[in-house]
Write a protein that holds these residues in place. Structure first.
Motif, PDB file in Angstrom:
ATOM      1  N   ASP A 145      57.687  82.676  93.328  1.00 57.94           N
ATOM      2  CA  ASP A 145      58.131  81.413  92.733  1.00 57.94           C
ATOM      3  C   ASP A 145      58.263  80.289  93.759  1.00 57.94           C
ATOM      4  O   ASP A 145      58.705  79.186  93.431  1.00 57.94           O
ATOM      5  N   GLY A 146      57.882  80.569  95.012  1.00 60.81           N
ATOM      6  CA  GLY A 146      57.934  79.553  96.058  1.00 60.81           C
ATOM      7  C   GLY A 146      59.195  79.576  96.895  1.00 60.81           C
ATOM      8  O   GLY A 146      59.271  78.892  97.922  1.00 60.81           O
ATOM      9  N   SER A 147      60.183  80.342  96.474  1.00 60.10           N
ATOM     10  CA  SER A 147      61.415  80.449  97.257  1.00 60.10           C
ATOM     11  C   SER A 147      61.220  81.431  98.414  1.00 60.10           C
ATOM     12  O   SER A 147      60.276  82.226  98.422  1.00 60.10           O
ATOM     13  N   VAL A 148      62.103  81.362  99.381  1.00 63.06           N
ATOM     14  CA  VAL A 148      62.068  82.267 100.529  1.00 63.06           C
ATOM     15  C   VAL A 148      63.475  82.813 100.745  1.00 63.06           C
ATOM     16  O   VAL A 148      64.442  82.047 100.800  1.00 63.06           O
ATOM     17  N   THR A 177      61.651  78.600 110.285  1.00 61.51           N
ATOM     18  CA  THR A 177      61.881  78.298 108.869  1.00 61.51           C
ATOM     19  C   THR A 177      60.680  77.548 108.294  1.00 61.51           C
ATOM     20  O   THR A 177      60.240  76.543 108.858  1.00 61.51           O
ATOM     21  N   GLY A 178      60.145  78.046 107.191  1.00 60.22           N
ATOM     22  CA  GLY A 178      59.020  77.395 106.536  1.00 60.22           C
ATOM     23  C   GLY A 178      57.655  77.780 107.071  1.00 60.22           C
ATOM     24  O   GLY A 178      56.633  77.317 106.551  1.00 60.22           O
ATOM     25  N   TRP A 179      57.613  78.624 108.077  1.00 62.95           N
ATOM     26  CA  TRP A 179      56.329  79.004 108.655  1.00 62.95           C
ATOM     27  C   TRP A 179      55.525  79.917 107.732  1.00 62.95           C
ATOM     28  O   TRP A 179      54.292  79.885 107.754  1.00 62.95           O
ATOM     29  N   VAL A 180      56.189  80.751 106.969  1.00 63.24           N
ATOM     30  CA  VAL A 180      55.507  81.760 106.156  1.00 63.24           C
ATOM     31  C   VAL A 180      55.887  81.565 104.692  1.00 63.24           C
ATOM     32  O   VAL A 180      57.067  81.609 104.341  1.00 63.24           O
ATOM     33  N   MET A 181      54.863  81.364 103.859  1.00 65.94           N
ATOM     34  CA  MET A 181      55.072  81.176 102.433  1.00 65.94           C
ATOM     35  C   MET A 181      54.343  82.281 101.667  1.00 65.94           C
ATOM     36  O   MET A 181      53.725  83.165 102.256  1.00 65.94           O
ATOM     37  N   TRP A 182      54.402  82.209 100.339  1.00 67.32           N
ATOM     38  CA  TRP A 182      53.871  83.287  99.502  1.00 67.32           C
ATOM     39  C   TRP A 182      52.400  83.573  99.782  1.00 67.32           C
ATOM     40  O   TRP A 182      51.974  84.725  99.840  1.00 67.32           O
ATOM     41  N   PHE A 186      51.210  89.641 102.010  1.00 62.53           N
ATOM     42  CA  PHE A 186      50.700  90.567 101.010  1.00 62.53           C
ATOM     43  C   PHE A 186      51.681  90.575  99.835  1.00 62.53           C
ATOM     44  O   PHE A 186      52.879  90.794 100.031  1.00 62.53           O
ATOM     45  N   PRO A 187      51.209  90.358  98.618  1.00 58.42           N
ATOM     46  CA  PRO A 187      52.142  90.238  97.491  1.00 58.42           C
ATOM     47  C   PRO A 187      52.906  91.515  97.171  1.00 58.42           C
ATOM     48  O   PRO A 187      53.985  91.450  96.571  1.00 58.42           O
ATOM     49  N   ASP A 188      52.385  92.672  97.578  1.00 59.51           N
ATOM     50  CA  ASP A 188      53.066  93.917  97.229  1.00 59.51           C
ATOM     51  C   ASP A 188      54.133  94.327  98.236  1.00 59.51           C
ATOM     52  O   ASP A 188      54.935  95.228  97.958  1.00 59.51           O
ATOM     53  N   ASN A 189      54.168  93.676  99.423  1.00 58.04           N
ATOM     54  CA  ASN A 189      55.193  94.064 100.401  1.00 58.04           C
ATOM     55  C   ASN A 189      55.794  92.882 101.164  1.00 58.04           C
ATOM     56  O   ASN A 189      56.687  93.084 101.983  1.00 58.04           O
TER      57      ASN A 189
END
Length: 223
Positions: A145-148, A177-182, A186-189
């Motif tokens: 959903d874009g949150s971290v 902070t903010g360096w890594v997004m969805w 990998f979506p499964d881990n």
């Protein structure tokens, strides 16, 4: 520049990447600076000296030993021996630390984590008295959903500030902070994928250049 990296395995050694550490951000950063680099990481290990995801000991213990935590399951070699840091030649010129996710997952309290981290830094300073140490904040766990989701908020700043308070001004905070997004995981881990590691490396390289470091013009040893 010779760099020593220590961190939890999934963030530093390229777990889930097809080429492992060769595609991970510490390796890529070292290559960009033509630096002899060493990555010290263990998947699932906490900094705290506790059992975590198959690791019987934590990085605060294991970093200073020769064997990795697989020794525990070997009936003919279920012990560790101290690592002889005097044999590390050349000695590291810069230290980078990214760690803490597994401590948070094991419900280590913020105060206990900070205390362990400070003790770890004190031991590192005994080995590397003048080298700059770069302390990464977490880039967190991105969600669809874009949150971290972050952990140990404000504690890495607390760790660095304490080092400064006691006179160690060569410890630097790297705010990721903010360096890594969805799209970077990998979506499964939720661990960084290949483009994610490339992004982390690129951002850290820019950070280092702004800090004052420049890539070498050539490798110190023939390649």
């Amino acid at each position: 520049m010779s760099r020593s990296d220590t961190g939890h395995g999934t963030g530093s050694q390229g777990q889930f990447l097809s080429e492992g550490v060769n595609q991970a951000w510490p390796f890529l950063t070292g290559e960009a600076f033509k630096a002899e680099h060493r990555v010290n990481a263990q998947p699932g290990a906490a900094l705290s000296d506790i059992a975590s995801y198959g690791n019987e000991r934590g990085v605060s213990y294991q970093y200073f030993r020769t064997e990795d935590t697989g020794y525990f399951y070997m009936t003919d070699h279920n012990y560790t021996t101290p690592w002889n840091f005097a044999r590390d030649r050349p000695a590291p010129t810069h230290i980078v630390i990214h760690i803490g996710a597994n401590d948070a997952s094991q419900n280590v309290t913020a105060d206990a984590f900070v205390e362990t981290y400070q003790t770890f830094l004190t031991r590192l300073r005994g080995l590397y008295p003048v080298q700059p140490i770069f302390v990464f904040t977490p880039w967190g766990w991105p969600n669809a959903d874009g949150s971290v989701s972050y952990y140990y908020g404000g504690q890495y700043e607390r760790i660095v500030n304490e080092r400064h308070r006691i006179g160690d001004r060569s410890v630097f905070l790297v705010n990721t902070t903010g360096w890594v997004m969805w799209e970077d995981v990998f979506p499964d881990n939720q661990h960084p994928n290949v483009p994610g590691h490339q992004k982390i490396a690129s951002l850290f390289e820019k950070w280092l250049i702004q800090w004052g470091l420049r890539p070498e013009s050539q490798w110190a040893t023939p390649v």
